[in-house]
Design an enzyme around this catalytic site. Structure first.
Site, PDB file in Angstrom:
ATOM      1  N   SER A  46      -8.418 -24.908  18.443  1.00 28.69           N
ATOM      2  CA  SER A  46      -8.618 -24.155  17.197  1.00 28.69           C
ATOM      3  C   SER A  46      -7.713 -24.666  16.091  1.00 28.69           C
ATOM      4  CB  SER A  46      -8.365 -22.650  17.409  1.00 28.69           C
ATOM      5  OG  SER A  46      -7.007 -22.330  17.219  1.00 28.69           O
ATOM      6  N   THR A  47      -8.057 -24.269  14.874  1.00 21.50           N
ATOM      7  CA  THR A  47      -7.271 -24.635  13.698  1.00 21.50           C
ATOM      8  C   THR A  47      -5.868 -24.040  13.740  1.00 21.50           C
ATOM      9  OG1 THR A  47      -7.353 -24.732  11.277  1.00 21.50           O
ATOM     10  CG2 THR A  47      -8.026 -22.668  12.293  1.00 21.50           C
ATOM     11  N   LYS A  48      -5.655 -23.024  14.574  1.00 21.40           N
ATOM     12  CA  LYS A  48      -4.362 -22.360  14.635  1.00 21.40           C
ATOM     13  C   LYS A  48      -3.265 -23.242  15.235  1.00 21.40           C
ATOM     14  CE  LYS A  48      -5.770 -18.427  12.875  1.00 21.40           C
ATOM     15  NZ  LYS A  48      -5.295 -17.962  11.565  1.00 21.40           N
ATOM     16  N   ASP A  49      -3.657 -24.322  15.903  1.00 21.16           N
ATOM     17  CA  ASP A  49      -2.651 -25.281  16.371  1.00 21.16           C
ATOM     18  C   ASP A  49      -1.792 -25.768  15.209  1.00 21.16           C
ATOM     19  OD1 ASP A  49      -3.807 -25.072  18.852  1.00 21.16           O
ATOM     20  OD2 ASP A  49      -4.384 -27.181  19.007  1.00 21.16           O
ATOM     21  N   THR A  79      -4.343 -17.994  17.571  1.00 17.03           N
ATOM     22  CA  THR A  79      -2.956 -18.285  17.208  1.00 17.03           C
ATOM     23  C   THR A  79      -2.049 -18.103  18.419  1.00 17.03           C
ATOM     24  OG1 THR A  79      -3.341 -17.547  14.935  1.00 17.03           O
ATOM     25  CG2 THR A  79      -1.054 -17.708  15.652  1.00 17.03           C
TER      26      THR A  79
END
Length: 345
Positions: A46-49, A79
């Site tokens: 995910s983009t939360k990395d 997240t």
């Protein structure tokens, strides 16, 4: 674009530099060129990395974090997974307050990553002592040597995407992007990427995606916090029942609301038409593109980048489960389950 083929020192070196994929079939009747920025390609899917690594790195530089400390966060799942991954690599403990709306897949993944997980009721107000916001704050107060990431109210959430996602989009499109479509939850992704892109070309349109049951669209339009907008909905990581300061509302041109049902079906359509196995919020972003297109937002010269925030593997017990879809009433005479499994006896 090819990734570096050398040996990486740890999994964190794989964060960012995600691919952009041209959409062909699902957009064939829409004006413009449509490109998916597929954040499910990150090692934590995910983009939360991006924000997990960036915020923790900044905390280390400022001397706030040291080995053995505890990281605490409020999360719908993604997240939390990213923070747990970074915590393992860097030697921190991880405690997460998770919304009960999060899929079972996400919660199981968090446990597998060694995080201590507190599942909190989803449909309570943000200031309720049981909400995942308040539980995370309490855990931080009770836990010695802990750092609360606080992604909804952390400027570093925006900065992470300003320094990574935005520049990547600009480079990958050779500066030709005309529209950015992105879901807004904490608002860090859309705000950070938009801030960078608008600096390069102020004419780029920033189109947000909100959920029915969330207050973001109306707040953007009126600056009014309307509690009557709030009601339960199923999409994870999209919309809010509070106003996150990690959202730069001034840089977003407009919002479009999408429904739980349409977003679920559009995510499934993405798989069948583009072979992109993306998550629920990605389906919501794609559904918003359809609605923006119907409203005449794009023309034949548009180059539209859509951020797909996470991977479909996080939703096997939800939108990719016929049982769950049926329980939600998402199948009807027009949209039926695709029964392709046959058992041989």
């Amino acid at each position: 674009m090819k990734r570096n083929k050398s040996i990486h020192q740890n999994i964190l070196e794989l964060i960012g530099d995600t691919p952009m994929i041209r959409l062909n079939s699902i957009t064939e009747n829409l004006d413009g060129e449509f490109l998916a920025k597929f954040e499910g390609y990150n090692p934590g899917h995910s983009t939360k990395d991006r924000i997990a690594l960036y915020i923790i790195n900044q905390a280390e530089k400022q001397g706030i974090l040291k080995s053995g400390d505890t990281i605490i966060e409020t999360t719908s799942g993604n997240t939390g997974f990213s923070l747990a991954m970074v915590s393992i690599s860097k030697g921190y403990k991880c405690i997460l307050a998770v919304s009960s709306k999060s899929s079972k897949d996400k919660i199981d993944m968090l446990k597998a990553m060694g995080a201590k997980v507190y599942v909190c009721p989803a449909h309570v107000s943000a200031d309720d002592s049981r909400s995942y916001y308040q539980v995370a704050k309490r855990l931080h107060a009770e836990t010695a040597n802990s750092v609360y990431i606080n992604q909804y109210f952390n400027q570093l959430n925006i900065d992470a995407h300003y320094h990574s996602t935005g520049p990547e989009i600009w480079e990958q499109t050779k500066g030709e992007v005309t529209h950015l479509v992105a879901a807004s939850g904490t608002g860090g992704t859309i705000s950070g990427a938009a801030r960078y892109l608008k600096e390069q070309n102020p004419n780029i349109k920033i189109l947000g995606v909100d959920a029915f049951g969330s207050i973001l669209k109306k707040f953007h339009e009126t600056k009014e916090f309307d509690v009557n907008e709030i009601y339960p909905y199923r999409i994870e990581g999209l919309g809010k029942n509070l106003i996150p300061t990690a959202t730069d509302f001034d840089i977003i041109d407009k919002f479009e609301k999408v429904s739980d049902e349409d977003s679920a079906h559009t995510a499934r359509e993405l798989v069948l038409k583009e072979a992109i196995f993306a998550g629920y919020t990605s389906g919501a972003a794609m559904q918003a593109v359809k609605q923006y297109a119907k409203a005449g937002e794009f023309d034949k010269n548009s180059k539209v980048v859509i951020i797909f925030p996470d991977h479909g593997s996080r939703y096997m017990s939800k939108i990719y489960s016929d049982i769950w879809m049926r329980e939600q009433g998402f199948f009807d005479s027009q949209k039926q389950e695709n029964s392709t499994v046959e058992f041989i006896k």
